[in-house]
Scaffold this motif. Structure first.
Motif, PDB file in Angstrom:
ATOM      1  N   GLY A 107       0.832  -1.208   0.000  1.00  0.00           N
ATOM      2  CA  GLY A 107       0.000   0.000   0.000  1.00  0.00           C
ATOM      3  C   GLY A 107       0.857   1.245   0.000  1.00  0.00           C
ATOM      4  N   LEU A 108       0.216   2.387  -0.085  1.00  0.00           N
ATOM      5  CA  LEU A 108       0.966   3.643  -0.120  1.00  0.00           C
ATOM      6  C   LEU A 108       1.501   3.986   1.274  1.00  0.00           C
ATOM      7  N   GLN A 109       2.490   4.868   1.283  1.00  0.00           N
ATOM      8  CA  GLN A 109       3.056   5.318   2.551  1.00  0.00           C
ATOM      9  C   GLN A 109       1.979   6.034   3.372  1.00  0.00           C
ATOM     10  N   GLY A 110       1.922   5.718   4.646  1.00  0.00           N
ATOM     11  CA  GLY A 110       0.958   6.386   5.517  1.00  0.00           C
ATOM     12  C   GLY A 110      -0.408   5.726   5.539  1.00  0.00           C
ATOM     13  N   SER A 111      -0.581   4.677   4.733  1.00  0.00           N
ATOM     14  CA  SER A 111      -1.903   4.038   4.683  1.00  0.00           C
ATOM     15  C   SER A 111      -2.178   3.238   5.957  1.00  0.00           C
ATOM     16  N   GLY A 112      -1.112   2.859   6.655  1.00  0.00           N
ATOM     17  CA  GLY A 112      -1.303   2.106   7.898  1.00  0.00           C
ATOM     18  C   GLY A 112      -0.733   0.696   7.833  1.00  0.00           C
ATOM     19  N   LYS A 113       0.183   0.454   6.898  1.00  0.00           N
ATOM     20  CA  LYS A 113       0.742  -0.897   6.728  1.00  0.00           C
ATOM     21  C   LYS A 113       1.447  -1.412   7.980  1.00  0.00           C
ATOM     22  N   THR A 114       2.353  -0.588   8.509  1.00  0.00           N
ATOM     23  CA  THR A 114       3.155  -1.060   9.643  1.00  0.00           C
ATOM     24  C   THR A 114       2.269  -1.295  10.871  1.00  0.00           C
ATOM     25  N   GLY A 118       1.381  -4.967  12.849  1.00  0.00           N
ATOM     26  CA  GLY A 118       1.418  -5.232  14.296  1.00  0.00           C
ATOM     27  C   GLY A 118       0.069  -5.719  14.812  1.00  0.00           C
ATOM     28  N   LYS A 119      -0.988  -5.048  14.382  1.00  0.00           N
ATOM     29  CA  LYS A 119      -2.340  -5.431  14.840  1.00  0.00           C
ATOM     30  C   LYS A 119      -2.676  -6.859  14.412  1.00  0.00           C
ATOM     31  N   LEU A 120      -2.333  -7.162  13.176  1.00  0.00           N
ATOM     32  CA  LEU A 120      -2.645  -8.493  12.639  1.00  0.00           C
ATOM     33  C   LEU A 120      -1.837  -9.564  13.376  1.00  0.00           C
ATOM     34  N   TYR A 139      14.057   1.656   2.630  1.00  0.00           N
ATOM     35  CA  TYR A 139      14.309   3.059   2.254  1.00  0.00           C
ATOM     36  C   TYR A 139      14.160   3.994   3.440  1.00  0.00           C
ATOM     37  N   ARG A 140      13.358   3.555   4.424  1.00  0.00           N
ATOM     38  CA  ARG A 140      13.171   4.383   5.611  1.00  0.00           C
ATOM     39  C   ARG A 140      13.605   3.554   6.826  1.00  0.00           C
ATOM     40  N   PRO A 141      14.813   3.809   7.332  1.00  0.00           N
ATOM     41  CA  PRO A 141      15.270   3.061   8.513  1.00  0.00           C
ATOM     42  C   PRO A 141      14.242   3.151   9.644  1.00  0.00           C
ATOM     43  N   GLU A 145      12.600   0.322  12.376  1.00  0.00           N
ATOM     44  CA  GLU A 145      12.577   0.580  13.817  1.00  0.00           C
ATOM     45  C   GLU A 145      11.149   0.563  14.367  1.00  0.00           C
ATOM     46  N   GLN A 146      10.234   1.143  13.594  1.00  0.00           N
ATOM     47  CA  GLN A 146       8.819   1.203  14.015  1.00  0.00           C
ATOM     48  C   GLN A 146       8.268  -0.217  14.250  1.00  0.00           C
ATOM     49  N   LEU A 147       8.622  -1.120  13.350  1.00  0.00           N
ATOM     50  CA  LEU A 147       8.130  -2.500  13.492  1.00  0.00           C
ATOM     51  C   LEU A 147       8.829  -3.198  14.662  1.00  0.00           C
ATOM     52  N   LEU A 246      -9.032  -1.842   5.097  1.00  0.00           N
ATOM     53  CA  LEU A 246      -9.336  -0.405   5.097  1.00  0.00           C
ATOM     54  C   LEU A 246      -9.058   0.142   6.486  1.00  0.00           C
ATOM     55  N   THR A 247      -8.121   1.068   6.570  1.00  0.00           N
ATOM     56  CA  THR A 247      -7.764   1.632   7.873  1.00  0.00           C
ATOM     57  C   THR A 247      -8.482   2.958   8.101  1.00  0.00           C
ATOM     58  N   LYS A 248      -8.433   3.409   9.314  1.00  0.00           N
ATOM     59  CA  LYS A 248      -8.981   4.720   9.722  1.00  0.00           C
ATOM     60  C   LYS A 248     -10.486   4.800   9.462  1.00  0.00           C
ATOM     61  N   MET A 249     -11.133   3.651   9.509  1.00  0.00           N
ATOM     62  CA  MET A 249     -12.575   3.592   9.260  1.00  0.00           C
ATOM     63  C   MET A 249     -13.369   4.369  10.309  1.00  0.00           C
ATOM     64  N   GLU A 250     -12.825   4.424  11.533  1.00  0.00           N
ATOM     65  CA  GLU A 250     -13.590   5.076  12.607  1.00  0.00           C
ATOM     66  C   GLU A 250     -13.760   6.570  12.336  1.00  0.00           C
ATOM     67  N   GLY A 251     -12.880   7.125  11.506  1.00  0.00           N
ATOM     68  CA  GLY A 251     -12.972   8.556  11.229  1.00  0.00           C
ATOM     69  C   GLY A 251     -13.691   8.860   9.922  1.00  0.00           C
ATOM     70  N   VAL A 272     -10.843  -4.255   8.861  1.00  0.00           N
ATOM     71  CA  VAL A 272     -10.883  -2.794   8.936  1.00  0.00           C
ATOM     72  C   VAL A 272     -10.130  -2.331  10.177  1.00  0.00           C
ATOM     73  N   GLY A 273      -9.406  -1.234  10.012  1.00  0.00           N
ATOM     74  CA  GLY A 273      -8.720  -0.592  11.133  1.00  0.00           C
ATOM     75  C   GLY A 273      -9.658   0.459  11.692  1.00  0.00           C
ATOM     76  N   ILE A 274      -9.805   0.436  13.024  1.00  0.00           N
ATOM     77  CA  ILE A 274     -10.773   1.360  13.628  1.00  0.00           C
ATOM     78  C   ILE A 274     -10.142   2.187  14.745  1.00  0.00           C
ATOM     79  N   GLY A 275      -8.838   2.417  14.641  1.00  0.00           N
ATOM     80  CA  GLY A 275      -8.161   3.249  15.636  1.00  0.00           C
ATOM     81  C   GLY A 275      -6.670   2.982  15.612  1.00  0.00           C
ATOM     82  N   GLU A 276      -5.936   3.789  16.385  1.00  0.00           N
ATOM     83  CA  GLU A 276      -4.476   3.664  16.374  1.00  0.00           C
ATOM     84  C   GLU A 276      -3.969   2.555  17.294  1.00  0.00           C
ATOM     85  N   GLY A 277      -4.814   2.111  18.206  1.00  0.00           N
ATOM     86  CA  GLY A 277      -4.403   1.088  19.180  1.00  0.00           C
ATOM     87  C   GLY A 277      -4.189  -0.271  18.525  1.00  0.00           C
TER      88      GLY A 277
HETATM   89  P1  GDP Z   1       2.567   2.994   6.762  1.00  0.00           P
HETATM   90  O1  GDP Z   1       3.413   4.119   6.245  1.00  0.00           O
HETATM   91  O2  GDP Z   1       1.632   2.485   5.705  1.00  0.00           O
HETATM   92  O3  GDP Z   1       3.337   1.887   7.400  1.00  0.00           O
HETATM   93  O4  GDP Z   1       1.608   3.626   7.869  1.00  0.00           O
HETATM   94  P2  GDP Z   1       1.690   3.564   9.464  1.00  0.00           P
HETATM   95  O5  GDP Z   1       1.375   2.189   9.947  1.00  0.00           O
HETATM   96  O6  GDP Z   1       2.953   4.185   9.932  1.00  0.00           O
HETATM   97  O7  GDP Z   1       0.423   4.465   9.846  1.00  0.00           O
HETATM   98  C1  GDP Z   1       0.346   5.845   9.531  1.00  0.00           C
HETATM   99  C2  GDP Z   1      -0.485   6.538  10.599  1.00  0.00           C
HETATM  100  O8  GDP Z   1      -1.830   6.053  10.548  1.00  0.00           O
HETATM  101  C3  GDP Z   1       0.004   6.257  12.028  1.00  0.00           C
HETATM  102  O9  GDP Z   1      -0.083   7.454  12.760  1.00  0.00           O
HETATM  103  C4  GDP Z   1      -0.982   5.236  12.547  1.00  0.00           C
HETATM  104  O10 GDP Z   1      -1.147   5.290  13.949  1.00  0.00           O
HETATM  105  C5  GDP Z   1      -2.252   5.650  11.831  1.00  0.00           C
HETATM  106  N1  GDP Z   1      -3.228   4.559  11.681  1.00  0.00           N
HETATM  107  C6  GDP Z   1      -3.072   3.332  11.135  1.00  0.00           C
HETATM  108  N2  GDP Z   1      -4.231   2.638  11.167  1.00  0.00           N
HETATM  109  C7  GDP Z   1      -5.154   3.446  11.740  1.00  0.00           C
HETATM  110  C8  GDP Z   1      -6.556   3.323  12.051  1.00  0.00           C
HETATM  111  O11 GDP Z   1      -7.225   2.309  11.788  1.00  0.00           O
HETATM  112  N3  GDP Z   1      -7.146   4.418  12.620  1.00  0.00           N
HETATM  113  C9  GDP Z   1      -6.451   5.557  12.907  1.00  0.00           C
HETATM  114  N4  GDP Z   1      -7.098   6.575  13.453  1.00  0.00           N
HETATM  115  N5  GDP Z   1      -5.151   5.714  12.630  1.00  0.00           N
HETATM  116  C10 GDP Z   1      -4.507   4.675  12.058  1.00  0.00           C
END
Ligand code: GDP
Length: 295
Positions: A107-114, A118-120, A139-141, A145-147, A246-251, A272-277
């Motif tokens: 997926g794209l950067q920032g989509s929530g892959k990392t 962890g959640k999975l 490409y991004r050390p 580290e995040q993982l 699909l992440t960030k569904m709660e918002g 579906v991702g429904i939060g940062e936890g």
């Molecule tokens: P990556 O670049 O695809 O690996 O994305 P990251 O896993 O680093 O996530 C990018 C941002 O999205 C982080 O601040 C995460 O906490 C946030 N994030 C990921 N999944 C969710 C979600 O389901 N809900 C919310 N609110 N934030 C999320």
């Protein structure tokens, strides 16, 4: 989630229930309103058009059964078609078959892959699996580290990837390591870019060609609406995507990506991702989601 669409459909249904009998014109009017509600929820134009056409055809054609009023009948058809639109049945990830199971996150950067990796891993560990997290973004050390940080928190092993090794090679090494250590589920966290580019796709294709993947999960940010659908479609045509997260569904009050992505890509939403936890990941159940939308 889906609040806007829920509210709009509730208004349409209230009117429908008010009619003792339904003429074709009553149905047509309701369907115009349903279409507008779907478009306002950012549903793909063609998807909304086809949805309304199917519901209309079924509503006009269906015999009125004793128990339901004509209005309730239409609402029932909308419910059935909404379940279909969301994917029909619950699709689980493939954990049987060849072991260790290898799941690649793309997926794209920032989509929530990392975060989703962890959640999975946490979800699978709770089910008795032995996950192994594999950072493959060289490409991004900070991504490695995040993982590692996530792995420590979850007490789940993380492959010691380094940025001087090619991602496909990291995957080979991780697979060998998993076999030695009896880890049964590899979760590969790949690199993302801000936009799709050929180098990214080639890298993912190389991994797909070399490693026996059980799942390729495309991770998309639901808040990006139709952009998420377009990018998913592109990834799916280059790679064999097996499911969508699909992440960030709660918002996401609109829900346009969730309501369009299966229809456009042919691939089911699996989570579906429904939060940062780290507990904020749910298996996607089309039936339950449709019921939630229709209140
Ligand atoms: P990556 O670049 O695809 O690996 O994305 P990251 O896993 O680093 O996530 C990018 C941002 O999205 C982080 O601040 C995460 O906490 C946030 N994030 C990921 N999944 C969710 C979600 O389901 N809900 C919310 N609110 N934030 C999320």
């Amino acid at each position: 989630m889906f609040e806007n669409l829920s509210d709009r459909l509730e208004g349409v249904f209230k009117k429908l229930r008010g009619h003792g009998k339904l003429s074709e014109e009553n149905i047509a009017e309701a369907m115009r309103e349903v279409r507008t509600a779907l478009l306002e929820a950012d549903v793909n134009f063609k998807v909304a058009k086809d949805f309304v056409a199917t519901v209309t055809q079924k509503a006009v054609g269906r015999e009125v059964s004793g128990a339901l009023s004509p209005g309730q009948q239409v609402i029932k058809i909308v419910h059935e078609e909404l379940v279909e639109l969301l994917g029909g049945v619950t699709e689980q990830i493939e954990l049987d078959g060849r072991q260790p199971v290898v799941i690649m996150m793309a997926g794209l950067q920032g989509s929530g892959k990392t975060t989703t990796s962890g959640k999975l891993a946490k979800m699978l560990k709770a089910k008795g699996r032995k996950p192994y997290l594999v950072p493959a973004d060289i490409y991004r050390p900070a991504a490695i580290e995040q993982l590692q940080v996530l792995g420590e928190r979850l007490e789940i092993p993380v492959h010691p990837s380094t940025t001087d090794i090619k991602p496909v090679e990291i995957c080979h090494q991780a697979l060998k390591e998993a076999e030695v250590r009896n880890y049964d589920t590899l979760i590969i966290d790949t690199a993302g870019r801000l936009h799709i580019d050929e180098a990214l796709m080639d890298e993912l294709k190389e991994i797909q060609a070399a490693i026996p993947l059980s799942e390729v999960l495309f991770v998309a940010d639901a808040m990006t609406g139709q952009d998420a659908v377009t990018v998913a479609d592109k990834f799916n045509s280059d790679l064999e995507v097996s499911g969508i997260v699909l992440t960030k569904m709660e918002g996401d009050a609109r829900g346009g990506a969730a309501l369009s992505i299966k229809n456009i890509t042919g691939k089911p939403i699996k989570f579906v991702g429904i939060g940062e936890g780290l507990d904020d990941l749910e298996v996607f159940h089309p039936e339950r989601v449709a019921s939630r939308i229709l209140g």
